[in-house]
Design a protein around this motif. Sequence first.
Motif, PDB file in Angstrom:
ATOM      1  N   TYR A   1       0.860  -1.186   0.000  1.00  0.00           N
ATOM      2  CA  TYR A   1       0.000   0.000   0.000  1.00  0.00           C
ATOM      3  C   TYR A   1       0.899   1.239   0.000  1.00  0.00           C
ATOM      4  N   PRO A   2       0.763   2.134  -0.970  1.00  0.00           N
ATOM      5  CA  PRO A   2       1.726   3.235  -1.109  1.00  0.00           C
ATOM      6  C   PRO A   2       1.609   4.275   0.009  1.00  0.00           C
ATOM      7  N   PRO A   3       2.747   4.772   0.511  1.00  0.00           N
ATOM      8  CA  PRO A   3       2.710   5.860   1.495  1.00  0.00           C
ATOM      9  C   PRO A   3       2.088   7.108   0.886  1.00  0.00           C
ATOM     10  N   LYS A   4       1.456   7.925   1.715  1.00  0.00           N
ATOM     11  CA  LYS A   4       0.817   9.153   1.239  1.00  0.00           C
ATOM     12  C   LYS A   4       1.860  10.265   1.146  1.00  0.00           C
ATOM     13  N   LEU A   5       2.648  10.205   0.100  1.00  0.00           N
ATOM     14  CA  LEU A   5       3.680  11.202  -0.170  1.00  0.00           C
ATOM     15  C   LEU A   5       3.549  11.670  -1.611  1.00  0.00           C
ATOM     16  N   SER A   6       3.983  12.889  -1.872  1.00  0.00           N
ATOM     17  CA  SER A   6       3.911  13.398  -3.234  1.00  0.00           C
ATOM     18  C   SER A   6       4.859  12.624  -4.141  1.00  0.00           C
ATOM     19  N   ASP A   7       4.566  12.618  -5.431  1.00  0.00           N
ATOM     20  CA  ASP A   7       5.431  11.922  -6.393  1.00  0.00           C
ATOM     21  C   ASP A   7       6.855  12.467  -6.338  1.00  0.00           C
ATOM     22  N   GLU A   8       6.971  13.762  -6.134  1.00  0.00           N
ATOM     23  CA  GLU A   8       8.294  14.387  -6.073  1.00  0.00           C
ATOM     24  C   GLU A   8       9.105  13.861  -4.887  1.00  0.00           C
ATOM     25  N   VAL A   9       8.457  13.746  -3.723  1.00  0.00           N
ATOM     26  CA  VAL A   9       9.149  13.250  -2.531  1.00  0.00           C
ATOM     27  C   VAL A   9       9.493  11.773  -2.691  1.00  0.00           C
ATOM     28  N   VAL A  10       8.577  10.984  -3.236  1.00  0.00           N
ATOM     29  CA  VAL A  10       8.833   9.563  -3.459  1.00  0.00           C
ATOM     30  C   VAL A  10      10.051   9.379  -4.360  1.00  0.00           C
ATOM     31  N   GLU A  11      10.126  10.147  -5.438  1.00  0.00           N
ATOM     32  CA  GLU A  11      11.260  10.045  -6.348  1.00  0.00           C
ATOM     33  C   GLU A  11      12.556  10.447  -5.657  1.00  0.00           C
ATOM     34  N   GLN A  12      12.492  11.470  -4.807  1.00  0.00           N
ATOM     35  CA  GLN A  12      13.690  11.907  -4.086  1.00  0.00           C
ATOM     36  C   GLN A  12      14.192  10.816  -3.149  1.00  0.00           C
ATOM     37  N   ILE A  13      13.268  10.145  -2.448  1.00  0.00           N
ATOM     38  CA  ILE A  13      13.657   9.075  -1.535  1.00  0.00           C
ATOM     39  C   ILE A  13      14.303   7.924  -2.302  1.00  0.00           C
ATOM     40  N   ARG A  14      13.693   7.547  -3.409  1.00  0.00           N
ATOM     41  CA  ARG A  14      14.204   6.404  -4.175  1.00  0.00           C
ATOM     42  C   ARG A  14      15.557   6.672  -4.820  1.00  0.00           C
ATOM     43  N   SER A  15      15.849   7.943  -5.064  1.00  0.00           N
ATOM     44  CA  SER A  15      17.099   8.274  -5.754  1.00  0.00           C
ATOM     45  C   SER A  15      18.258   8.536  -4.803  1.00  0.00           C
ATOM     46  N   ILE A  16      18.012   8.530  -3.494  1.00  0.00           N
ATOM     47  CA  ILE A  16      19.105   8.776  -2.543  1.00  0.00           C
ATOM     48  C   ILE A  16      20.108   7.636  -2.609  1.00  0.00           C
ATOM     49  N   ASP A  17      21.377   8.011  -2.704  1.00  0.00           N
ATOM     50  CA  ASP A  17      22.459   7.024  -2.809  1.00  0.00           C
ATOM     51  C   ASP A  17      23.162   6.908  -1.466  1.00  0.00           C
ATOM     52  N   GLY A  18      23.384   5.690  -1.010  1.00  0.00           N
ATOM     53  CA  GLY A  18      24.060   5.475   0.259  1.00  0.00           C
ATOM     54  C   GLY A  18      23.280   4.505   1.122  1.00  0.00           C
ATOM     55  N   ASP A  19      23.948   4.014   2.155  1.00  0.00           N
ATOM     56  CA  ASP A  19      23.328   3.084   3.084  1.00  0.00           C
ATOM     57  C   ASP A  19      23.042   3.809   4.394  1.00  0.00           C
ATOM     58  N   PHE A  20      21.788   3.781   4.814  1.00  0.00           N
ATOM     59  CA  PHE A  20      21.346   4.517   5.990  1.00  0.00           C
ATOM     60  C   PHE A  20      20.616   3.561   6.938  1.00  0.00           C
ATOM     61  N   HIS A  21      21.158   3.390   8.126  1.00  0.00           N
ATOM     62  CA  HIS A  21      20.481   2.579   9.141  1.00  0.00           C
ATOM     63  C   HIS A  21      20.054   3.504  10.271  1.00  0.00           C
ATOM     64  N   PHE A  22      18.758   3.774  10.338  1.00  0.00           N
ATOM     65  CA  PHE A  22      18.195   4.649  11.362  1.00  0.00           C
ATOM     66  C   PHE A  22      17.681   3.819  12.535  1.00  0.00           C
ATOM     67  N   GLU A  23      17.844   4.363  13.733  1.00  0.00           N
ATOM     68  CA  GLU A  23      17.251   3.800  14.943  1.00  0.00           C
ATOM     69  C   GLU A  23      16.529   4.936  15.669  1.00  0.00           C
ATOM     70  N   THR A  24      15.251   4.737  15.958  1.00  0.00           N
ATOM     71  CA  THR A  24      14.462   5.757  16.637  1.00  0.00           C
ATOM     72  C   THR A  24      14.031   5.248  18.000  1.00  0.00           C
ATOM     73  N   TYR A  25      14.441   5.949  19.049  1.00  0.00           N
ATOM     74  CA  TYR A  25      14.010   5.633  20.407  1.00  0.00           C
ATOM     75  C   TYR A  25      12.764   6.465  20.705  1.00  0.00           C
ATOM     76  N   MET A  26      11.724   5.794  21.140  1.00  0.00           N
ATOM     77  CA  MET A  26      10.445   6.465  21.386  1.00  0.00           C
ATOM     78  C   MET A  26       9.871   5.978  22.704  1.00  0.00           C
TER      79      MET A  26
END
Length: 523
Positions: free
Chosen positions: A99-124
């Motif tokens: 099910y697609p996230p509710k993001l604009s096409d422009e933002v989706v394309e920006q996310i998909r084109s990011i180069d690099g490996d990113f491991h995020f950890e969020t403490y909540m």
Amino acid sequence: MLDDALKGQLKAYLERITQPIELVPSVDESEASRDLLELLREIAEQSPKVTLQASVDDARKPSFVIRRTGSEVQVRFAGLPMGHEFTSLVLALLQVGGYPPKLSDEVVEQIRSIDGDFHFETYMSLSCHNCPDVVQALNAMSVLNPRIRHTTIDGALFQAEVEERQIMAVPAVFLNGQFFASGRMGVEEILAKIDTGAARRDAARLSAKAPYDVLIVGGGPAGAAAAIYAARKGIRTGIVAERFGGQVLDTLGIENFISVSQTEGPKFAAALEQHVRQYEVDLMTAQRADKLVPAAAEGGLAEVHLANGGVLKARSVILATGARWRNVNVPGEQEYRNRGVAYCPHCDGPLFKGKRVAVIGGGNSGVEAAIDLAGIVQHVTLLEFADQLKADAVLVRKLQSLPNVTIHTNAQTTEITGDGQKVNGLTYTDRTSGQSHHVELEGVFVQIGLVPNTEWLKGTVELNRYGEIVIDAKCHTSVPGVFAAGDATTVPYKQIVIAAGEGATAALGAFDHLIRTSPPQAA
């Protein structure tokens, strides 16, 4: 774990899944692990496209992965994402399931084109109403780009990690093992930090926009109301804001907005945004205004300069920048901010479970904070500068009835102390005797009111001695064509319903101004 009504709602949501997903737990013999397995079984029972796999040996227990079958798409939770994070869990199930996230096409394309490996950890914390925005943003990014990985961690359940990483405020985000950011963030803010070329591209895109009839700076209740009223007049309307919702996002319970008997700040903010989006309003978030250039002549264009270098132009401007928590301004406050000094008891309170904390401020906010914290922490010390608490009598009586609360009036906080890493105490002076006292504790919650977000307007529009924008009955400022509304202004009562009404007034005032001035020739 889930009652029948919630199971029915979840079953309906999971019908939107288009691709099979797997729930992969990592558990031990703890009660939390047993609860997690029960939750995952109940989820799997609601859809034939969801299967529960055998437990694996992960470093964090209990934890689980939501994985798209046969792909690298996955989202990881360490703990039981209930409370405010249950929505994050449901969205993760849907998005991993196609099910697609509710993001604009422009933002989706920006996310998909990011180069690099990113491991995020969020403490909540499960009681944090700011955390879901960050968790959901990073989960959506990890679904769209498999080189972005995200793990959500319940800080209350993994206290050893919280202590080791010296986390004293949530949400706290780490990237590739290093501290990344703290506080509420959306996808746009995160992208701006990791996509180094985003700010330059964004500035050029914004500067190329056609002039607005009305440009609103700020996305809280005042800004939202102004946008709706302006758009309904059929004029070109834009909103530019750091985050939509403003101070409302940091408000837990709302029970005094007429016709809405009870709601929560984030839900109210979401409803505001949904209402605004029903109209032709150009909504620009994750943008900070840092300069206002008034029109050179009547009927000319004012300019709003943004922190990223972009410039927006408009025939009229409505300033609705709201306010933020006021600092106590003593040594140690800034040094230990997010390392024991906090401003949101609902968000950060669970991190101080079993510890000693202080609350500075005896108004409604301070007393409510102390009451909430008393149910979590070992002991609460409340300090009020005046000779008596200023909160409503019913709140004061409740506070005084609690056995683990100490109240000091005529108490002037003079220093927040620490060991170089985190808070270890607070010093205050008894204003009656002049004697100084030190209280050993682990956390300080500052609750002493608000300060308007108007520093960037100094020298442009008239401000009073409190920094509030001076307005007249039609919300007009000292500058022709520039209006203001909400908590950033001289309106005497800082309430959501009043801010919304002032936003409507400002929009009507701006429209009246526009019909009485000639549009600029160049526009």
